[in-house]
Design an enzyme around this catalytic site. Structure first.
Site, PDB file in Angstrom:
ATOM      1  N   ASN A 259       0.819  -1.201   0.000  1.00 55.29           N
ATOM      2  CA  ASN A 259       0.000   0.000   0.000  1.00 55.29           C
ATOM      3  C   ASN A 259       0.860   1.261   0.000  1.00 55.29           C
ATOM      4  OD1 ASN A 259      -2.400   1.526   0.116  1.00 55.29           O
ATOM      5  ND2 ASN A 259      -3.329   0.074   1.534  1.00 55.29           N
TER       6      ASN A 259
ATOM      7  N   HIS B 157      23.947   1.554  12.336  1.00 53.52           N
ATOM      8  CA  HIS B 157      25.130   2.393  12.545  1.00 53.52           C
ATOM      9  C   HIS B 157      25.908   1.868  13.738  1.00 53.52           C
ATOM     10  CE1 HIS B 157      23.663   5.300   9.607  1.00 53.52           C
ATOM     11  NE2 HIS B 157      22.471   5.021  10.095  1.00 53.52           N
TER      12      HIS B 157
ATOM     13  N   GLY C  66      -0.633  -1.147   8.847  1.00 51.09           N
ATOM     14  CA  GLY C  66      -0.183   0.216   8.575  1.00 51.09           C
ATOM     15  C   GLY C  66       0.763   0.738   9.642  1.00 51.09           C
TER      16      GLY C  66
END
Length: 181
Positions: A87, A117, A144
């Protein structure tokens, strides 16, 4: 005489590398150009979307759909299986490989972040970084806003929920998943 690996070779090998490298910058610019074409194209032109994504990505499976906007760092590090629906707003920070299996559903604004990192502050000051692959196996649903970090594998048939599920939802299929009746 020893051959020193390029920053791209170091990146692809999963070693520390410096991203501020001309070869990597050129490849990232290519991906930004292709994603710009995708994101600015007619949203109903699925043929054009498929052509762009086939050129951009390592693999783009049959019957899959990516709804723009889409962003990625390199593209050639991301593989999408067959019959997937991704989506709006997917970000694939594909410094390491991002492998998406078949029949995967990804909700809006999901982030797949392979970059990492060093903990050592002097290495960070010197701009060293690394990445670890992400694998999303078959028949996964990412809701989502889900963020998947470096080195994560999400197993077959897994659901990773988003923050929006509320008790009393009207979808009876979700009630048991979020603990409401």
């Amino acid at each position: 005489m020893t051959d020193t690996p390029s920053m791209r070779e170091r990146m692809l090998a999963g070693e520390l590398y410096i991203a501020d490298d001309p070869e990597l910058a050129e490849q990232s610019a290519r991906a930004r150009g292709l994603t710009h074409q995708l994101n600015m194209s007619d949203p109903t032109d699925s043929g054009k979307h498929r052509a762009i994504l086939t050129e951009l990505l390592a693999a783009f499976g049959e019957g899959s759909e990516v709804r723009p906007p889409f962003s990625c760092e390199y593209g050639y590090q991301t593989s999408i299986g067959a019959r997937c629906f991704l989506n709006w707003g997917l970000m694939s920070l594909d410094v390491a490989t991002v492998t998406i299996g078949d029949d995967v559903q990804i909700g809006p604004n999901v982030q797949l972040l392979t970059a990492t990192h060093p903990i050592n502050p002097s290495l960070r000051l010197d701009k060293w970084e690394a990445a670890e692959p992400i694998v999303i196996m078959d028949n996964v649903w990412l809701g989502g806003g889900v963020i998947v970090g470096p080195g994560v594998t999400i197993g077959t048939n897994t659901v990773v929920g988003a923050g929006g599920g509320q008790p009393g939802t009207s979808d009876p299929h979700l009630r048991g998943l979020i603990g409401s009746e």
